[in-house]
Design a protein around this motif. Sequence first.
Motif, PDB file in Angstrom:
ATOM      1  N   ASP A  45       0.811  -1.213   0.000  1.00 33.67           N
ATOM      2  CA  ASP A  45       0.000   0.000   0.000  1.00 33.67           C
ATOM      3  C   ASP A  45       0.848   1.269   0.000  1.00 33.67           C
ATOM      4  O   ASP A  45       0.516   2.251   0.664  1.00 33.67           O
ATOM      5  CB  ASP A  45      -0.913  -0.032   1.247  1.00 33.67           C
ATOM      6  N   LEU A  46       1.980   1.252  -0.730  1.00 33.78           N
ATOM      7  CA  LEU A  46       2.896   2.387  -0.678  1.00 33.78           C
ATOM      8  C   LEU A  46       2.416   3.528  -1.559  1.00 33.78           C
ATOM      9  O   LEU A  46       1.853   3.316  -2.626  1.00 33.78           O
ATOM     10  CB  LEU A  46       4.294   1.952  -1.125  1.00 33.78           C
ATOM     11  N   PRO A  47       2.681   4.770  -1.131  1.00 32.38           N
ATOM     12  CA  PRO A  47       2.340   5.932  -1.954  1.00 32.38           C
ATOM     13  C   PRO A  47       3.376   6.118  -3.053  1.00 32.38           C
ATOM     14  O   PRO A  47       4.477   5.562  -2.979  1.00 32.38           O
ATOM     15  CB  PRO A  47       2.436   7.083  -0.962  1.00 32.38           C
TER      16      PRO A  47
ATOM     17  N   PHE B   8       4.679  14.855   4.912  1.00 25.27           N
ATOM     18  CA  PHE B   8       4.256  13.733   4.061  1.00 25.27           C
ATOM     19  C   PHE B   8       4.409  12.413   4.823  1.00 25.27           C
ATOM     20  O   PHE B   8       3.496  11.574   4.832  1.00 25.27           O
ATOM     21  CB  PHE B   8       5.104  13.735   2.786  1.00 25.27           C
TER      22      PHE B   8
ATOM     23  N   THR C  89       1.845  12.096   7.474  1.00 27.68           N
ATOM     24  CA  THR C  89       0.546  11.785   6.862  1.00 27.68           C
ATOM     25  C   THR C  89       0.457  10.298   6.523  1.00 27.68           C
ATOM     26  O   THR C  89      -0.544   9.632   6.801  1.00 27.68           O
ATOM     27  CB  THR C  89       0.359  12.609   5.569  1.00 27.68           C
ATOM     28  N   GLN C  90       1.528   9.785   5.937  1.00 30.17           N
ATOM     29  CA  GLN C  90       1.549   8.367   5.588  1.00 30.17           C
ATOM     30  C   GLN C  90       1.440   7.497   6.839  1.00 30.17           C
ATOM     31  O   GLN C  90       0.725   6.499   6.859  1.00 30.17           O
ATOM     32  CB  GLN C  90       2.854   8.021   4.846  1.00 30.17           C
TER      33      GLN C  90
ATOM     34  N   VAL D 178       1.130   3.712   6.895  1.00 28.59           N
ATOM     35  CA  VAL D 178       2.324   3.398   6.102  1.00 28.59           C
ATOM     36  C   VAL D 178       3.529   4.026   6.807  1.00 28.59           C
ATOM     37  O   VAL D 178       3.679   5.237   6.855  1.00 28.59           O
ATOM     38  CB  VAL D 178       2.205   3.933   4.664  1.00 28.59           C
TER      39      VAL D 178
END
Lengths: 566, 291
Positions: A152-154, A171, A174-175, A180
């Motif tokens: 599920d990586l951005p 960022f 947020t992850q 993540v």
Amino acid sequence: MRVVIRLWLATLLAAGAAAQGPAVSENVYFGDLHLHTRYSNDAATFGTTRTPDDAYRYAKGEAVPHLGGIEIQLRTPLDFLAVTDHAENLGRRQAGPNPPPDLGRAVWAEIVEAAVRHYAPGEFTTFAAYEWTVGTREGNLHRNVIFADTDDLPFPFSRLDSDNPEDLWDFLDTQRAAGVEALAIPHNSNVSNGKMFALVDFAGAPMTADYAAQRLRNEPVVEITQAKGTSETHPVLSPNDEFADFELFPELLTANRPIGGDGPRAEVVRVDGLVPGSYAREALVNGVRMQAERGFNPFQFGFVGATDFHSGTSAVEENNMTSMSGDAVDATLEERLVTNTWSRLPFVARSAAGLTAAWANANTREELYTAFRRRETYATTGTRITVRFFGGWNYGDDVLDGDDWVARGYAGGVPMGGVLRGGEGETPTFVIRAAKDPVAANLDRIQVIKGWSAEGETFERIYDVALSDGRQVGPTGKAPPVGNTVDVMRATYTNDIGAASLEAVWRDPDFDPDVHAVYYVRVIEIPTPRWSTYDTAAAGLPPRGDVMPTLQERAYTSPIWYMPNN
Amino acid sequence: MNASPWRRLWREPLTRFFAAGAGLFVLYALVGGRAPTDDRHIVIDRYELETLAALWQAQWRRPPTRDELSRLVVDRVREEVLYREALALDLDENDVLVRRRLAEKLEMALNDVAATAEPSGDDLRRYFESHADRYVEPPGLTLTHRFFSRDRRGGSVEADAQAALEALVAGGTVDDDSFHAAKTLELQDADRLERIFGTGFRDAVVEHAARPGSRHAWFGPVPSAYGAHLVRLDAYREGRRRTLDEVRETVLDDWRRDHVAARESERYAEMRARYEVDVAPFASIGDLVQP
């Protein structure tokens, strides 16, 4: 969001505390957390065609083809690897003109997929990762982002999104809130022109406790040794450290083209970056000072090492340095010795460094990642020195004598990366044991490096706590050099000097229980040929005159911090 | 007939421009790409908007705002305009990098086709059997050792270890030295011994393990980078060839790699056969090469 972050950290801490007794890490694992493949645009320019798949195969010990028509292979395989391609325009140059609109996502998917495919829990660990490559004219602020898992990586947050590291931390926060987990590893502070460890935030405003907390939450470790030099310290900052001139790389990454004109390169005046703010030791000591004066420390970080090679091959072995930039640039020994077309520094100024060592109980992604998080790591310049470092209040002088010394080390204090809170005014004891790389050179010495601040000034002091060959520290405070067995024409050395292992149970003779302090260990090998000397010997040439023909490889442990009770 | 007007015409940049354009067109046709027909029209369609929004969402875990999406569109248009202007200026022509990348791109396209190929069951088994030495499970072991430090004991280290061996065999205890790694090791891969003790240690242990009666009995001294060791094998598992079922995924991976390389050579040979190539005679290259 903050709540979730705290929950995650609490879970992490509880995992350590919930086990009966202190968490003991049994094994040390060596790997590279910074390597580029053909999907980095600069690597593609240098002729690198190796994929993440090739990079993992090479790291595991498999032979891979080389443009020079040979196969190259590590003598000792790595335990873990993170492929960290530049996120900016990922894969663009490799793909050529007219790239498909979803190129970046396809390449990122391939990078993650390679990490998934090559992960062999217990044997070899991979990390999905990338490099956030911010280099303004003012200095480089590069970070590698290492993900804890591959699900599920951005898509990478890159310089194209922001050149402000605080935005990168937002960022990552947020992850993390979305489940993540990742951390960022700053590197090449040595060429940051004083920006990496500046005492103000990105906008130039004073740091705050929130700033420090966010920085530490996202950057628990810093990379201090790699191809483009050492970021530990510099002779200007550490004039009394006779080992401070190791593999320096003064060229700013952003200034490697002629400045102010297009005259011949030979006439370009070398522009060195600012030294203060560019080295880790100074930052550690500044951090301790901020802790004492303002109650927070933005620089409470541990150490890791890496290659930053752009060849898709982590060729860290000094006597097996086959390619670090790309096959078009350094495919042959002759090219490695003469190439000087894309940098103001000669190619040979680059180092065959380094490695990250992590203390853990198994070679799994979870075990290694949490070791990075708790800073139970050390950096080496490519060699596999084993080093343990504990600090505590009640170790006996005989703590190292029994077979249970590791258990006693953990039970009686904190390992490297830990924080030692004030005792009852007594002096802390540090327990240190180092063993040589079993297929490399003997050890010269163990040093403890201490930093502290008093009355608004910062100080550092180096203690030789174990010396080979019966040497003693003299009245000047210095120990005699260990000697040098290197034959530079033939690139050979012997282990007739030095020790196979060294140890110390050490108490700080200058300890003040009221003063914040930071301690780390440096283990130094006897002199051995530098990679460039192996090359010149193979070519039948005398050693290069512009780099040291020999070097003393070393390990740097993550620090232990002392904090008074008040 | 005089050829010089044609030569003059060929020297005209405009002619070369058209020739290069035609060449590019042919290349696109060959590779299966599309020729740039409507090059003054940039369409940011619903699909492109979705792509931009999805990229943002992947990074920020939320959809973009209206303002953020319009900024993304502005950036996307700017990139496309610059890209097309660069193409129009032929910035990609006579560029060694572009030529190399196009060649590589075609290579990759061929690879992609080959990479999706699936071997038959027989192909895979034949491949597995002809590369069986790649799919080996190394020996595993549990050992206990006693350590005699060369740093501490110097020249007497071998004799000390030998004397200790006799004491252990006689059922006694010994006073050995503290070691930087564990005294009992459980290893899935005997090769790890090299990384802990140094060259030669693994071979000594594996050779010993092959002897009858080698389990649970002290042997040595075995030299290491640090001194001498007495070793007792508490458990030992022979190395063996794995079965195809155990390593099917890896074998499939390896088969595909080899298959891709083989197909690439074949396809290149086919394409190469369509060309006639003239190279200047090698008789007069003395000034170009090393003797």
